[in-house]
Design a protein around this motif. Structure first.
Motif, PDB file in Angstrom:
ATOM      1  N   VAL A 199       5.895   3.509  -3.153  1.00 24.06           N
ATOM      2  CA  VAL A 199       4.713   2.916  -2.506  1.00 24.06           C
ATOM      3  C   VAL A 199       5.138   1.847  -1.509  1.00 24.06           C
ATOM      4  CG1 VAL A 199       3.146   3.397  -4.431  1.00 24.06           C
ATOM      5  CG2 VAL A 199       4.444   1.258  -4.399  1.00 24.06           C
ATOM      6  N   ARG A 200       6.401   1.897  -1.074  1.00 19.39           N
ATOM      7  CA  ARG A 200       6.906   0.854  -0.177  1.00 19.39           C
ATOM      8  C   ARG A 200       6.166   0.835   1.148  1.00 19.39           C
ATOM      9  NH1 ARG A 200       9.706   5.301   0.163  1.00 19.39           N
ATOM     10  NH2 ARG A 200      10.788   5.960   2.068  1.00 19.39           N
ATOM     11  N   HIS A 201       5.616   1.997   1.585  1.00 17.38           N
ATOM     12  CA  HIS A 201       4.883   2.032   2.846  1.00 17.38           C
ATOM     13  C   HIS A 201       3.538   1.318   2.719  1.00 17.38           C
ATOM     14  CE1 HIS A 201       7.913   4.674   4.402  1.00 17.38           C
ATOM     15  NE2 HIS A 201       7.683   5.572   3.475  1.00 17.38           N
ATOM     16  N   ARG A 202       3.067   1.177   1.492  1.00 17.46           N
ATOM     17  CA  ARG A 202       1.785   0.493   1.282  1.00 17.46           C
ATOM     18  C   ARG A 202       1.963  -1.014   1.088  1.00 17.46           C
ATOM     19  NH1 ARG A 202      -1.482   4.657  -2.783  1.00 17.46           N
ATOM     20  NH2 ARG A 202      -1.084   6.545  -1.571  1.00 17.46           N
ATOM     21  N   ILE A 203       3.054  -1.400   0.432  1.00 18.93           N
ATOM     22  CA  ILE A 203       3.255  -2.823   0.165  1.00 18.93           C
ATOM     23  C   ILE A 203       4.116  -3.487   1.230  1.00 18.93           C
ATOM     24  CG2 ILE A 203       3.024  -2.466  -2.318  1.00 18.93           C
ATOM     25  CD1 ILE A 203       6.047  -2.725  -2.552  1.00 18.93           C
ATOM     26  N   GLY A 204       4.737  -2.678   2.099  1.00 21.04           N
ATOM     27  CA  GLY A 204       5.596  -3.225   3.142  1.00 21.04           C
ATOM     28  C   GLY A 204       7.059  -3.151   2.752  1.00 21.04           C
ATOM     29  N   ALA A 205       7.881  -2.737   3.701  1.00 18.07           N
ATOM     30  CA  ALA A 205       9.301  -2.549   3.413  1.00 18.07           C
ATOM     31  C   ALA A 205       9.977  -3.851   2.995  1.00 18.07           C
ATOM     32  CB  ALA A 205      10.006  -1.944   4.627  1.00 18.07           C
ATOM     33  N   ASN A 206       9.616  -4.964   3.652  1.00 20.79           N
ATOM     34  CA  ASN A 206      10.237  -6.244   3.313  1.00 20.79           C
ATOM     35  C   ASN A 206       9.885  -6.682   1.896  1.00 20.79           C
ATOM     36  OD1 ASN A 206      11.569  -6.576   5.757  1.00 20.79           O
ATOM     37  ND2 ASN A 206       9.824  -7.611   6.708  1.00 20.79           N
ATOM     38  N   THR A 207       8.624  -6.497   1.504  1.00 22.62           N
ATOM     39  CA  THR A 207       8.212  -6.838   0.141  1.00 22.62           C
ATOM     40  C   THR A 207       8.959  -5.987  -0.864  1.00 22.62           C
ATOM     41  OG1 THR A 207       6.004  -7.484   0.890  1.00 22.62           O
ATOM     42  CG2 THR A 207       6.246  -6.959  -1.438  1.00 22.62           C
TER      43      THR A 207
END
Length: 328
Positions: A199-207
């Motif tokens: 789900v990295r595309h939803r929470i943001g790659a940096n997060t």
């Protein structure tokens, strides 16, 4: 006669239906399929470890029986042995996935036997397998506790097994008061941290990257849980030394990853500059490097000195009551 025109000839063919499922769901399914060979290998290794523990118990050489003499019956305590086997294969797979992750995020080796995408896929599939092995380890431990509490009714037995295994702070006997919560912490961190990739595309790659760094905490908790509670490494003998030795490559790779991270933004430049980041970020990275150096030195000292926290094997077996919860 002219041939009949088809929809393909005049360009009226409707485009193929697009898969409207989220990309992260597709990626997870693909990795689950790719993890099948890895999971099969883990089952084979678990079966081999289980057979090894069974044979040592039958031969009278089991360290578990040396700690808990009442367990000298492999046929009765087979679920406990299986829990041990899942725990050791889970720790081995956790070691592998951490090593792969550090290879990918640290300085790139001059030569790799496989391509980087293959290493990334192995890192993800071994992570999924590790989560499954950790859960199986806990589940078989709970099953053994349910079998063990024979004096209770079924509802009470199920609750006792579940609570002692999965509820932090519930297990209240001996070393388990510390070791069991450590194992629970490893399990409860491993699952969300492992699945956040999808789900990295939803929470943001940096997060995602910031959170993913805490995977090393899962591994530390797992090793700590094993050193405190694993009866097979209870005494200060060669199995415990081997377990400590296995941590040296992890510590060295962690140090290299901190000294020469693959991402330029994580490199330790001058504080305040663009490549060095803000002063708090710079300080955290600097402290991390100091801790990693201390960890490598500490592991070398532990292995070389032989002072690894192991207990002396008693001349006489301890009088352990089967009514008391004991370490694994």
């Amino acid at each position: 006669m002219l041939p009949e025109r088809t929809p393909e000839d005049d360009g009226t063919t409707p485009p193929p239906a697009r898969d409207r499922r989220p990309a992260d769901r597709i990626a997870l399914r693909a990795d689950l399929r790719a993890a099948l060979p890895d999971a099969t290998a883990a089952v084979v290794v678990t079966a081999a470890v289980f057979a090894f523990f069974w044979a040592r118990m039958e031969s009278g050489d089991s360290a578990t029986v040396a700690v808990m003499p009442f367990m000298d019956d492999a046929g009765t305590y087979w679920m406990y042995l299986l829990s041990q086997a899942f725990g050791w294969s889970g720790l081995l797979w956790a070691w592998g996935t951490v090593v792969l992750g550090l290879l990918l995020s640290g300085p790139r080796p001059a030569r790799l036997p496989v391509s980087r995408p293959v290493l990334e896929r192995w890192h993800r599939t071994t992570s999924l397998t590790t989560m499954a092995l950790m859960f199986a380890h806990a589940l078989m431990f709970a099953a053994e506790l349910v079998r063990y509490e024979a004096q209770l009714g079924w509802a009470e037995r199920l609750w006792a097994g579940f609570a002692d295994t999965f509820v932090p702070g519930w297990y209240d006997s001996g070393t388990g008061r510390i070791a069991i919560p450590l194992g629970q912490g490893a399990l409860y961190l491993a699952v969300p941290l492992g699945l956040l990739f999808y789900v990295r595309h939803r929470i943001g790659a940096n997060t995602w990257r910031r959170l993913h760094r805490f995977v090393i905490v899962v591994y530390v908790l797992s090793v700590w849980h094993t050193l405190l509670y694993g009866t097979n490494v209870w005494y200060g003998e060669w199995p415990r030394t081997v377990l400590w030795l296995l941590q040296l490559p992890v510590a060295v790779l962690l140090l290299l990853r901190l000294l020469r991270p693959a991402r330029r933004a994580e490199r330790l430049g001058a504080p305040g500059r663009s490549e060095g980041g803000s002063l708090p970020d710079w300080a955290v990275r600097a402290v991390g490097r100091v801790v990693a150096v201390a960890l490598v030195v500490g592991l070398v000292v532990v292995v070389a000195s032989g002072h690894d926290g192991g207990r002396e094997r008693p001349a006489e077996p301890p009088a352990t009551s089967p009514q008391a919860h004991e370490p694994e």
